[in-house]
Write an enzyme that holds these catalytic residues in place. Sequence first.
Site, PDB file in Angstrom:
ATOM      1  N   HIS A  62       0.922  -1.479   0.188  1.00 40.71           N
ATOM      2  CA  HIS A  62       0.279   0.009  -0.313  1.00 40.71           C
ATOM      3  C   HIS A  62       1.257   1.380   0.058  1.00 40.71           C
ATOM      4  O   HIS A  62       1.785   1.345   1.228  1.00 40.71           O
ATOM      5  CB  HIS A  62      -0.721  -0.420   1.141  1.00 40.71           C
ATOM      6  CG  HIS A  62      -1.952  -1.278   1.524  1.00 40.71           C
ATOM      7  ND1 HIS A  62      -1.719  -2.340   2.377  1.00 40.71           N
ATOM      8  CD2 HIS A  62      -3.123  -0.778   0.965  1.00 40.71           C
ATOM      9  CE1 HIS A  62      -2.684  -3.035   2.762  1.00 40.71           C
ATOM     10  NE2 HIS A  62      -3.209  -2.737   1.553  1.00 40.71           N
ATOM     11  N   ASP A 105       2.336   2.342   3.651  1.00 43.52           N
ATOM     12  CA  ASP A 105       2.916   1.594   4.361  1.00 43.52           C
ATOM     13  C   ASP A 105       4.574   1.675   3.425  1.00 43.52           C
ATOM     14  O   ASP A 105       5.533   1.546   4.108  1.00 43.52           O
ATOM     15  CB  ASP A 105       3.221  -0.537   3.533  1.00 43.52           C
ATOM     16  CG  ASP A 105       1.644  -0.271   3.844  1.00 43.52           C
ATOM     17  OD1 ASP A 105       1.030  -0.751   4.255  1.00 43.52           O
ATOM     18  OD2 ASP A 105       1.990  -1.747   2.428  1.00 43.52           O
TER      19      ASP A 105
HETATM   20  C1  XLS Z   1      -7.365  -6.902   3.663  1.00 44.13           C
HETATM   21  C2  XLS Z   1      -6.850  -6.759   3.053  1.00 44.13           C
HETATM   22  C3  XLS Z   1      -6.173  -5.909   3.211  1.00 44.13           C
HETATM   23  C4  XLS Z   1      -5.473  -6.367   1.302  1.00 44.13           C
HETATM   24  C5  XLS Z   1      -4.262  -5.272   0.931  1.00 44.13           C
HETATM   25  O1  XLS Z   1      -8.214  -7.652   4.841  1.00 44.13           O
HETATM   26  O2  XLS Z   1      -6.771  -8.350   3.087  1.00 44.13           O
HETATM   27  O3  XLS Z   1      -4.514  -6.564   3.056  1.00 44.13           O
HETATM   28  O4  XLS Z   1      -4.968  -7.016   0.671  1.00 44.13           O
HETATM   29  O5  XLS Z   1      -5.521  -4.112   0.961  1.00 44.13           O
END
Ligand code: XLS
Length: 435
Positions: free
Chosen positions: A100, A103
């Site tokens: 993301h 992150d």
């Molecule tokens: C959260 C989601 C997230 C997505 C990406 O539960 O799995 O991690 O994979 O935003």
Amino acid sequence: MAYFPDIPKIRYEGPTSKNPFSFKHYNPDQLIEGKTMRDHMRFAAAYWHVMRNGLSDPFGGPTALMPWDDQSDSVDNALRRADVFFEFLDKIDIQYYCFHDRDIAPELNDLAKSNAALEKVTDHLKDLQQANNKKLLWGTACLFSHPRYSQGAGTSPSADVFAYGAAQVKAAMDATLKLGGEGYTFWGGREGYATLLNTDMKRELDHLAALLHLAVDYAKKIGFKGQFYIEPKPREPSTHQYDSDSAACLNFLREYGLLDSFKLNLETNHATLAGHTMLHEMTVALGADALGSIDANQGDELIGWDTDQFPTDLYLTTGIMQKVLEMGGFTTGGLNFDAKRRRESHEPEDLFHAHIGGMDAFARGLKAAAAIRADGRLDGFITKRYDSWNSGIGAKIENKMVSLDEISNYALGNGEPVIGSGRQEMLENLLNEFI
Ligand code: XLS
Ligand code: NI
Ligand code: NI
């Protein structure tokens, strides 16, 4: 600089090895159905879990030891984390990663500053990818953590919040393109509602579709050729999320003319939260030719939330790999470990144990799935079960060559139909031969 000084490069040592820092089953160059294990799996590590997850839970703060992280929002800290992450990718022998925007780079107090930080960090990531021969599976924008998104991003009641989120998507797509990302994911963490008392659902869905169309148009403009994914999840954080499961996502994409531009990124624990199995979700997606990528994890049957555990269940990994092989393998997608260690597994070396376990579990799943296919009994059983559709009245119905009157006459003359056993227990026994 070595951030994991005591961890060796993880290599295949075979099933008899007692070395916890080795693969027992994942042998990257081994050929299965004519393709290397590495190419079948396309393993990816999730930047958010590896580098940013302190392992807090709703009742307690972070436990994870991250000696490299000074906990500041500085770009320097972000750059250092990237170095640590690539050392991790190198040692664990994972070729892909996912991120993301927030992150990899800090969210600062205004959008322009956040964008500038993202630029700096992605410049560095690009160098690290080249130096280490690593690739980006997909990028995404975090449109769920900041308080501004508490009432949604694409589905916010505020047009200004929508615009802020859209701007984040633009920057995250630019970053993904710059890093050669093979995909771009939308997971709608806050795209849902807490109560219908305050919600115009239809309008919110229209807006979510508008955001996705804007992204598709922008991809054309900048020459981003990667695959778009939408990732279903029914709840948590929202009470009800619009992208609740494969079927809901497919209907949404179809209704808004987006099915040609999107595939699904399916996550095991989201499937179980939706009251389905992962195999159900994959089968639904496969039927619509929309199975794109997988967030590989598993849930806990005793806890009702997204525990994001590393996948170790061999029935699960075998089933997933059967579906992946049935699809003809991943193209842009892969197996992204959207999984975190337990709160008690707080030492850096636990990152390695966790990923090694997931990779070995999938390797065993792949080998079992290929063996089941080579054996042919399971596929053969299903083919035979539908035999009555290959000729006679069945073929006529499938080919739309009979009317209801004609079918009625057929049934009147045919007597009481005789059907064979579903043989579930026999098939479960058969599956167990391979696990
Ligand atoms: C959260 C989601 C997230 C997505 C990406 O539960 O799995 O991690 O994979 O935003
Ligand atoms: Ni996910
Ligand atoms: Ni999840």
